[in-house]
Structures are given as C-alpha cells and as structure tokens.
Design a protein around this motif. Structure first.
Motif: not given
Length: 332
Positions: A175-201
């Motif tokens: 939330p402290v990142i001022e660029d809205r597009n970057r915030r959205r991209a980081i959140r999407f990256f985080g969710m992708t990591c969570f889903l991909a590695y959870s599936a592998a686990l």
C-alpha cells in the motif's frame, strides 16, 4: 510406454526449468532492477535443487525399483540425492525472502538472515546425520517410512513458512507504493506465487514415488517456478521501461526539457528514471528524501501528461526519433 511417458515429462520439466532461468536472466539484463537479481538467483538455486533433489531422486528410485533393489536401499539413495540438493533449496527460499522485500523497496534484516541460516543449517546437518544413522543402525521398513514422512512434512513446512513470510511482507508493504499499476502488479504476482507453490505442495507427498505420481510432482515443481515469472514479465512490459536511456543525447533532453518546462531538479530525476532506478535509489543518488522524489515524479507526470515511467521514456524516445528523421524531400 510407462518409461516413455516418464522420460517425456522429465524432459518437459527440465525444459521449463531452463526457460525460467534464461527468462529471469533476460529480465535482469533488460531492466537492471535490484530485486530482479534476487529473482535470478532464486531461479538458479531452486532449479539446481530441482535437478538434484527432485529429478535425481525420482530417477534413482525408478531405476532401483526396476532392478529389484531393497526398500531400504531405495530410500537411502533417494534421501541422498535430496540431501545433495538441500543447500540450494535453502539458498533459493532465502533469495525469495530478499525478493519479497526488495520488490517493495525494503531490505531483509541481518537478524532474520542470521536466524534463517542458523535454523536451516542445523536442520541440514541433522538430516545428513539421520541418513547416516539409518544405514549404520539398519532401520526397519517402518522406521524408514516414518523418516520419509517426517522429511516430506518438514520440506512442506519450510516452503510454506518461507512463502507465507515473504508474501505477507510483500502484501503488507504494497500500500505504500504510489504507483497504482505497480501495486496491482505486485499483488497479482503475490497471488500467482501463492497459488502456484500451493499446488506444488499439494502433490509433494508423491515426491518419493516412482512412475506417473513422481513424474506429476516433478512437472508441478518446475512449473510452479515459471508461472509467477511469466506473470511478472507481463507486468514489467506494461509498467517498467528498460534501462536503456542513461545516455540520452544532450540535444534531445534539452529540447524535451524546454518543451515541457521541466526544472533542473526534475531533469535530474528523469535521467535517473531513464537509468532504471527505483524511487529509493534516486533519493540516495540525488541526496534528497524519498517523498521529494515522489513529488518531483508527480509534477513531471502532470507536465508531460503521462501516467508511468514507460510512457515518459517512450515520450523522450519519440523526441529523439523525430530529431533523427530526415526532412521530407531529402535524398539518401
């Protein structure tokens, strides 16, 4: 047919791993962002572990099973291959923790680094001693099964804790990142990591199986490393310009500054942006506060009518292209 399927899956998995390493290296060379260096190291270490600790032990188990080796021998050799790859797994998830911090302009503390390597270094030594003890004391089949179960759950716990720790810090600081597009991209990256590695686990209990269950685990392991990387590459292409303009011609920049009434300090910030630096790096380079950098960038965007760095740098590049274009009617 079973061996052919097994071989094809392994070949595809190794190809996916090589693609992830090469792609992360390409992104690091193209954008020259600090966190991409950590991501490159993560990909290298996690895929080296994949070769030793995943592919190696699955192949060894399959060969030994086909040759009629004893259960104890199969388990010992399988754990030996995993033991060889374990240091790379420990290094890989440390780089993931660094990546999570650096993506949101932060740094991993020395205390966390020391605690991480102290705990996991001790676990690595304990695992090696357990393998030796299993052979010296001639464990029973039940003891081997229990040992393998303990390791499987310990491996899953390591990945889960590192994943959750890194992503929680990522989401907390986003939330402290001022660029809205970057915030959205980081959140999407985080969710992708969570889903991909959870599936592998989910399929990690099949790591010690031969045949298609083991092949399924190998494929899921390597795929989990590539999928988030692909999502982040797509985000970078939309929101981050390559580090390709540090040597913008003086004449081009002068005309750009004059046309858009850019101040001298704003020009300094633009040159740092063109060099691919983050806001924090710009603040350190120009000896100004992070908030001052954000204020300069905000005014630059207003003056040039752009929304992000990519559009700003494209605008500067377009001015250079216009200057380089020959006048109409001229002959080559």
């Amino acid at each position: 047919m079973g061996n052919l399927f097994f071989g094809v899956v392994l070949a595809i998995s190794l190809g996916i791993g090589l693609t992830a390493v090469l792609l992360s290296h390409r992104l690091q060379r193209r954008y020259r962002l600090n966190y991409l260096t950590s991501y490159l190291y993560f990909q290298v270490f996690i895929n080296v572990f994949g070769i030793y600790g995943v592919v190696g032990q699955v192949i060894a188990r399959k060969i030994l099973t086909q040759r009629g080796a004893t259960f104890e021998t199969i388990e010992t050799i399988g754990h030996f291959f995993t033991f060889l790859g374990l240091p790379f797994l420990i290094l890989a998830w440390y780089m993931f923790l660094r990546l999570s911090e650096e993506m949101v302009d932060s740094n991993l503390s020395h205390k966390i680094t020391l605690a991480y390597f102290s705990v996991l270094g001790g676990a690595f030594l304990a695992y090696g001693l357990a393998i030796v003890w299993a052979n010296v004391s001639t464990w029973s089949r039940g003891q081997y099964i229990g040992f393998s179960s303990v390791f499987t759950y310990s491996y899953a716990a390591l990945v889960a804790v590192a994943l959750v720790s890194g992503l929680s810090e990522l989401f907390r600081r986003t939330p402290v990142i001022e660029d809205r597009n970057r915030r959205r991209a980081i959140r999407f990256f985080g969710m992708t990591c969570f889903l991909a590695y959870s599936a592998a686990l989910v399929v990690s209990p099949y790591a010690d199986k031969s045949g298609w269950p083991g092949a399924l685990y190998v494929l899921s392991f390597f795929s989990a490393n590539l999928i988030p990387l692909l999502s982040w590459r797509a985000s970078l292409s939309k929101s981050c310009a390559p580090a390709s303009l540090p040597m913008t011609p003086v004449g081009v920049m002068s005309r750009f500054v004059e046309e858009y009434k850019i101040s001298r300090r704003e020009e300094d910030v633009i040159r740092e942006l063109c060099a691919g630096k983050t806001n924090k790096e710009i603040a350190e380079s120009l000896f100004i506060s992070l908030q001052t950098v954000k204020d300069h960038i905000y005014r630059i965007y207003l003056k040039t009518d752009v929304n992000n760095r990519v559009q700003l740098i494209n605008l500067i590049q377009s001015r250079g292209s216009q200057d380089a274009r020959p006048p109409r009617g001229s002959r080559g």
